[in-house]
Each structure stands twice: as C-alpha cells, then as structure tokens.
Design an enzyme around this catalytic site. Structure first.
Site, PDB file in Angstrom:
ATOM      1  N   GLU A  14       9.086  -0.519  -0.779  1.00 27.58           N
ATOM      2  CA  GLU A  14       9.386   1.005  -0.297  1.00 27.58           C
ATOM      3  C   GLU A  14      10.110   1.776  -1.290  1.00 27.58           C
ATOM      4  O   GLU A  14      10.698   1.196  -2.206  1.00 27.58           O
ATOM      5  CB  GLU A  14      10.039   0.313   0.738  1.00 27.58           C
ATOM      6  CG  GLU A  14       9.385  -0.087   2.233  1.00 27.58           C
ATOM      7  CD  GLU A  14       8.161   0.764   2.697  1.00 27.58           C
ATOM      8  OE1 GLU A  14       7.603   1.683   2.197  1.00 27.58           O
ATOM      9  OE2 GLU A  14       8.018   0.585   4.075  1.00 27.58           O
ATOM     10  N   ASP A  52       1.914  -9.584   0.183  1.00 26.75           N
ATOM     11  CA  ASP A  52       3.145  -9.663   1.176  1.00 26.75           C
ATOM     12  C   ASP A  52       2.587 -10.162   2.890  1.00 26.75           C
ATOM     13  O   ASP A  52       1.404 -10.576   2.934  1.00 26.75           O
ATOM     14  CB  ASP A  52       3.708  -8.286   1.541  1.00 26.75           C
ATOM     15  CG  ASP A  52       2.090  -7.302   1.743  1.00 26.75           C
ATOM     16  OD1 ASP A  52       1.200  -7.791   1.763  1.00 26.75           O
ATOM     17  OD2 ASP A  52       2.226  -6.052   1.479  1.00 26.75           O
ATOM     18  N   HIS A  95       4.155   3.031  -1.806  1.00 24.91           N
ATOM     19  CA  HIS A  95       4.656   1.691  -1.654  1.00 24.91           C
ATOM     20  C   HIS A  95       3.343   0.860  -2.310  1.00 24.91           C
ATOM     21  O   HIS A  95       2.114   1.250  -1.953  1.00 24.91           O
ATOM     22  CB  HIS A  95       5.249   1.235  -0.324  1.00 24.91           C
ATOM     23  CG  HIS A  95       4.152   1.049   0.669  1.00 24.91           C
ATOM     24  ND1 HIS A  95       4.386   1.418   1.916  1.00 24.91           N
ATOM     25  CD2 HIS A  95       3.112   0.247   0.886  1.00 24.91           C
ATOM     26  CE1 HIS A  95       3.457   1.127   2.647  1.00 24.91           C
ATOM     27  NE2 HIS A  95       2.781   0.472   2.075  1.00 24.91           N
TER      28      HIS A  95
HETATM   29  C1  GLP Z   1       0.335  -1.907   3.728  1.00 24.17           C
HETATM   30  C2  GLP Z   1       0.166  -3.091   2.889  1.00 24.17           C
HETATM   31  C3  GLP Z   1      -0.022  -2.558   1.393  1.00 24.17           C
HETATM   32  C4  GLP Z   1      -1.172  -1.613   1.445  1.00 24.17           C
HETATM   33  C5  GLP Z   1      -0.866  -0.459   2.297  1.00 24.17           C
HETATM   34  C6  GLP Z   1      -2.198   0.509   2.305  1.00 24.17           C
HETATM   35  O1  GLP Z   1       1.395  -1.593   4.364  1.00 24.17           O
HETATM   36  N1  GLP Z   1       1.464  -3.865   2.705  1.00 24.17           N
HETATM   37  O2  GLP Z   1      -0.363  -3.656   0.616  1.00 24.17           O
HETATM   38  O3  GLP Z   1      -1.853  -1.282   0.292  1.00 24.17           O
HETATM   39  O4  GLP Z   1      -0.330  -0.561   3.387  1.00 24.17           O
HETATM   40  O5  GLP Z   1      -2.896   0.303   3.448  1.00 24.17           O
HETATM   41  P1  GLP Z   1      -4.164   0.982   3.621  1.00 24.17           P
HETATM   42  O6  GLP Z   1      -5.215   0.432   2.762  1.00 24.17           O
HETATM   43  O7  GLP Z   1      -4.462   0.562   5.135  1.00 24.17           O
HETATM   44  O8  GLP Z   1      -4.131   2.389   3.597  1.00 24.17           O
END
Ligand code: GLP
Length: 254
Positions: free
Chosen positions: A142, A67, A137
């Site tokens: 979402e 993404d 997600h």
């Molecule tokens: C973000 C990304 C995801 C990621 C998630 C968790 O929004 N788009 O790909 O897995 O949040 O992030 P974190 O590892 O910082 O908790």
C-alpha cells in the site's frame, strides 16, 4: 518499459497468456510470480484453454503468489489459495508441491514471511504477473512513507478493503490485514508483466507509469526495473496515449 494498449481486454488477456506460455515453453521449470484480483481471470482462462488443447505442461513450473489475506483459511471462498485453484491450478497440471501462497492462517506470521522469503531466494522469479490497485498498490504493498522490501504483514487501507468488498457477502468480512511479497522481492523478478483494465484505473495508470517515482504510489517503482511489459486495455490506457508504443494493437490469434 514496453507499454501496449489493446482495443479489448480479451485481446490483452490473450497476449498476456501467450507471454506466460512462451516463458513456460522455453523454460519448462520456469518460476512464475502470480497475481489475483479480477484482472488476471481472463489470462488464466486462456492458459487453461491452451493447456486443454495439449502440448503444454506446467508440472515443472514453480509459482509464488503475491499475497494472501490474514485470517482466511485456504478453504474460504475468498482466499487467494481458493482463487488460484478455481481459476488455474485446479484445471491444469501444476504440481501442488511447487505452488506457493503465503499462509494467512499461520500461527507465527513473522516466521511465515521469513519462510516465504527463503523460498523466493531459492527460486528467483523469472516472470512476475502483476495487477494494479486503484491507489497504486501492487500485491498488497500500500502507499506509505516507506515501503518494505521483503514479505511482510500489511494493514489494508480502507480504500483497498472497500474495493475488494465486492467479493464478500458483507464489507465487514473483508480482512483487515494481508501477507504480501514486498516491493524488493517483486522488483527482483527477471521480467515483470503488469496488466491493467478499465477506465477507473486510467488515472492511476498514468501516475504509476509516467508520474514521479514515489512510495505514495508503489507501482511507480516499476519504472526502476529494466524489464517491464505493461498491457492495458483501451480504457485503462486512455490517459497515456502520449507515451504508448503500440496504439490499439489488435491480437488476431485470440
Ligand atoms: C488486490 C490484489 C492485487 C490486485 C489488485 C487489483 O487487492 N491484492 O494483487 O492487483 O487488488 O485487483 P483487480 O484486478 O480486481 O482490480
């Protein structure tokens, strides 16, 4: 689904990096699906360390990131393009012509999504790395009444914007939209590696892996995939102890 729980997140990172590096060693032209967020940082560090020790090359590997924020140029310090250079690409020999990240600045976002899907069809992902959002997600898919299969533009939920606000100077700077690979594209990967750390994700880990399969928790759809490995640290896995295969697996080669 193989679920492993590690005492420390460093051990998880080490094991995840090893799985990715094994894939590249076996298949130097592997196609990797890559994730951003805070969870993969330790994994990328281990990959860089291993690269610096020699004997492994990423130059024939193709990558697809899950993404990217809409409206952030690749030079913005919170863009995922910049993240990937800072964490991994800039310290290794990945070929920039083979590393793909959706362009959130594209004038025609619909065309950008279609072009990304066309590339994914040409280069099916061998191993997809995934993190997990607090609301279930994956990528930026979402929770919703329905999920979209292919790459698409998504309106970020307030909870997701709030969770990611810590990376920005001001919460209002968090983009309201992103481009994300769809659930269908993610599930097409031959193998999936989900990594989750932290006590704050223990509930959503249980809901995703042992709860009902529902679009209200996009990660629960991973239960339908035949080749998923889940790596959890002690805290993230603390509500799953009844279904975990390898309790607190120590990883000695770190
Ligand atoms: C973000 C990304 C995801 C990621 C998630 C968790 O929004 N788009 O790909 O897995 O949040 O992030 P974190 O590892 O910082 O908790």
């Amino acid at each position: 689904m193989l679920i492993k729980r590690f005492e420390r997140k460093e051990e998880l990172a080490c094991h995840a990096a090893e799985l990715i590096l094994n894939e590249v060693a076996e298949r130097p032209d592997a196609v990797l699906g890559l994730a951003t967020g805070s969870t993969p940082i330790g994994i990328y560090e281990k990959m860089v360390e291993r690269y610096r020790r020699g004997g492994i090359s990423f130059r024939n590997v193709t990558t697809f990131n899950l993404d990217e924020y809409v409206g952030l140029p690749a030079t913005h310090e919170q863009s995922y393009a910049r993240y990937m250079i800072g964490q991994l690409f800039g310290h290794t020999d990945f070929d920039p012509t083979r590393t793909h990240i959706p362009n959130g600045m594209a004038a025609d976002l619909t065309a950008e999504c279609a072009a990304y899907d066309a590339l994914l069809r040409k280069h099916p992902v061998d191993l997809q790395l995934l993190g997990l959002g607090h609301n279930g997600h994956i990528g930026f898919n979402e929770p919703d009444h329905a999920l979209i299969g292919g790459t698409h533009v998504v309106d970020l939920k307030p909870a997701t914007r709030a969770a990611n606000a810590r990376f920005f100077n001001n919460p209002s700077e968090v983009p309201t939209q992103a481009i994300t690979m769809g659930i269908g594209s993610i599930l097409k990967a031959k193998a999936i590696l989900l990594v989750v750390t932290g006590a704050d994700k223990a509930d959503i880990v249980r809901e995703s892996l042992a709860g009902p399969i529902t679009t209200a928790c996009p990660a629960s759809l991973l239960q339908t995939h035949a080749n998923v490995t889940v790596l959890l640290d002690r805290d993230a896995g603390r509500k799953l102890t009844d279904v975990i295969d390898n309790e607190l697996l120590a990883h000695n080669q770190c």
